[in-house]
Design an enzyme around this catalytic site. Sequence first.
Site, mmCIF file in Angstrom:
data_model
loop_
_atom_site.group_PDB
_atom_site.id
_atom_site.type_symbol
_atom_site.label_atom_id
_atom_site.label_comp_id
_atom_site.label_asym_id
_atom_site.label_seq_id
_atom_site.Cartn_x
_atom_site.Cartn_y
_atom_site.Cartn_z
ATOM 1 N N GLN A 76 61.765 71.119 149.685
ATOM 2 C CA GLN A 76 61.306 70.378 148.507
ATOM 3 C C GLN A 76 62.462 69.879 147.635
ATOM 4 O O GLN A 76 62.254 69.005 146.790
ATOM 5 C CB GLN A 76 60.385 71.263 147.650
ATOM 6 C CG GLN A 76 58.987 71.423 148.186
ATOM 7 C CD GLN A 76 58.879 72.504 149.248
ATOM 8 O OE1 GLN A 76 59.875 73.153 149.551
ATOM 9 N NE2 GLN A 76 57.722 72.629 149.851
ATOM 10 N N TYR A 191 45.756 74.652 152.766
ATOM 11 C CA TYR A 191 45.702 75.895 151.990
ATOM 12 C C TYR A 191 44.715 75.738 150.840
ATOM 13 O O TYR A 191 44.677 74.689 150.185
ATOM 14 C CB TYR A 191 47.089 76.216 151.440
ATOM 15 C CG TYR A 191 48.093 76.531 152.518
ATOM 16 C CD1 TYR A 191 49.247 75.765 152.670
ATOM 17 C CD2 TYR A 191 47.877 77.572 153.405
ATOM 18 C CE1 TYR A 191 50.173 76.044 153.661
ATOM 19 C CE2 TYR A 191 48.781 77.860 154.412
ATOM 20 C CZ TYR A 191 49.929 77.095 154.534
ATOM 21 O OH TYR A 191 50.821 77.361 155.534
ATOM 22 N N ASP A 245 46.253 82.902 155.473
ATOM 23 C CA ASP A 245 47.186 82.733 154.345
ATOM 24 C C ASP A 245 46.422 82.260 153.110
ATOM 25 O O ASP A 245 45.956 81.116 153.081
ATOM 26 C CB ASP A 245 48.256 81.705 154.741
ATOM 27 C CG ASP A 245 49.416 81.643 153.759
ATOM 28 O OD1 ASP A 245 50.442 81.012 154.103
ATOM 29 O OD2 ASP A 245 49.297 82.202 152.649
ATOM 30 N N HIS A 247 47.771 81.946 150.323
ATOM 31 C CA HIS A 247 48.786 81.069 149.725
ATOM 32 C C HIS A 247 48.718 81.073 148.207
ATOM 33 O O HIS A 247 48.957 80.033 147.545
ATOM 34 C CB HIS A 247 48.600 79.650 150.274
ATOM 35 C CG HIS A 247 49.870 78.884 150.446
ATOM 36 N ND1 HIS A 247 50.453 78.215 149.414
ATOM 37 C CD2 HIS A 247 50.676 78.717 151.504
ATOM 38 C CE1 HIS A 247 51.572 77.648 149.852
ATOM 39 N NE2 HIS A 247 51.742 77.941 151.107
ATOM 40 N N GLU A 271 47.881 87.017 154.061
ATOM 41 C CA GLU A 271 49.192 86.656 153.510
ATOM 42 C C GLU A 271 49.110 86.129 152.082
ATOM 43 O O GLU A 271 48.176 85.403 151.754
ATOM 44 C CB GLU A 271 49.804 85.575 154.412
ATOM 45 C CG GLU A 271 51.113 85.007 153.927
ATOM 46 C CD GLU A 271 51.643 83.906 154.836
ATOM 47 O OE1 GLU A 271 52.539 83.177 154.410
ATOM 48 O OE2 GLU A 271 51.128 83.772 155.967
HETATM 49 C C1 GCO Z 1 53.558 79.455 155.792
HETATM 50 C C2 GCO Z 1 53.809 78.785 154.505
HETATM 51 C C3 GCO Z 1 54.174 77.353 154.606
HETATM 52 C C4 GCO Z 1 54.554 76.804 153.232
HETATM 53 C C5 GCO Z 1 55.590 75.716 153.362
HETATM 54 C C6 GCO Z 1 56.058 75.242 151.998
HETATM 55 O O1 GCO Z 1 52.918 80.507 155.753
HETATM 56 O O2 GCO Z 1 54.043 78.992 156.787
HETATM 57 O O3 GCO Z 1 52.843 79.119 153.599
HETATM 58 O O4 GCO Z 1 53.236 76.586 155.196
HETATM 59 O O5 GCO Z 1 53.446 76.325 152.559
HETATM 60 O O6 GCO Z 1 56.673 76.207 154.058
HETATM 61 O O7 GCO Z 1 56.911 74.160 152.139
HETATM 62 MG MG MG Z 2 52.515 81.229 153.839
#
Ligand code: GCO
Ligand code: MG
Length: 437
Positions: A76, A191, A245, A247, A271
């Site tokens: 980013q 996500y 995830d 997230h 996760e």
């Molecule tokens: C995952 C992560 C990624 C991130 C991404 C951010 O578990 O692989 O959550 O998908 O969102 O790396 O740039």
């Molecule tokens: Mg992740």
Amino acid sequence: MKMITAGSAGLLGLFGSPMARAETHVTPSYLTGMAPVKIKSVKAIATAPEGANLVIVKVETTEPGLYGLGCATFTQRALAVVTAIDSYLNDFCVGKDVDNIEDMWQSAYVSSYWRNGPVLNNALSGLDQALWDIKGKRANMPVYQLLGGKCRIAVDSYAHAGGSTPEAVADNVQKFMDQGFRHVRIQQGGYGGVGTMEVKPDFVEAGFGKASDSFSDQHTYLKRVPKMFEVVRQRCGEDIQLLHDIHELVEPMDAINLIKQLEQYHPFFIEDPFSPENMKWFKHLRANTTVPIAMGELFNNINEFRDYMVDQLFDYIRIHISEIGGITPAMKVARLGEWFNIKTAWHGPGDTSPVGHAANGHIDLAVWNFGIQESHFWSAKAQEVFPGCTTYKNGYMYINEGPGLGIDINEKEAAKYPVGTRSRWTVRKKDGTIIRP
Ligand code: GCO
Ligand code: MG
């Protein structure tokens, strides 16, 4: 008489006249160490063969043809990392000995006085991984050998199954099972369900924020996840290890209630239930469920997670290893985890570079408390830019068994894919409130 004299002369030599030594003693090369090699330059190479911005550090040395590569990928803010490398790290490193990795890490880490942030840690990681690559090439060994050798045959990995409906997700899970994967992460939509929400959020109606901002209807997401697990279990059976995830996209108590609902589907791990700003919620989570938890891709420094590892408040450490500064600190985190039975599950999506994936793989092979590795299948373009990419077979990730990290870069090819500055991390609730991903 002569023998005794030689003996005593030798002894004398140690303590007395150089003559005695010159005559009798040649220091074997492995004791003299290798001829010192210095750093000639440290530069950043930024490329985006698959769209995601990747940053690589190339360390060139005074030994012709000897160089090292390291991952410094903060996708980013890639250009900020490039500046940190080209404008600061190069000056700091040129002329220094390539061999003293720990000293280089410690000195570079504090050289900015203010430290432990994502930009400088990623720059430091690129340098660190490149020095391990060089040391492996000088020793003519893969880096995992320098880390203690193999603890396992290969790196068990998880694949990513997505889809806009639970049925579509289940179909993709089945496809990976057919390829031999034993672990599959399941996500319905992006996500937090981003991109699959039927309703138009109020903030868009009101013209609040930017058109590119994403919307997550947390309530809809929370209802969908248990349904997705139910359908995948029904269609794909009880044996496939399922991961998900969160997230960090829901309220902490909602995450706890969601995870309790998922217990019946015995997930391998869930996760990132909370954002790093909400670490205190972990004790409530632990008190309410026994579902294994993975945490950590957003961690920058050990002070953010050390005590939670010691208190065993999660089961898998998910660090993006360039985010904390490379192989050197990641090995320390892994070793710390061993004593609290916390396993590694290093971050490994498409915005960890192929060099970073190789570094993950070398650590995964060498540490006892390896848990699982996130997979990413590299495109033909990426493999052209990075000869020696990690590969997958039967659910295992394989590193390239060459000296060092076993991966290279084709700078001419890399230059074909310039990096951009777009960042997609603005996710809002219905009323426009920002959600911390
Ligand atoms: C995952 C992560 C990624 C991130 C991404 C951010 O578990 O692989 O959550 O998908 O969102 O790396 O740039
Ligand atoms: Mg992740």
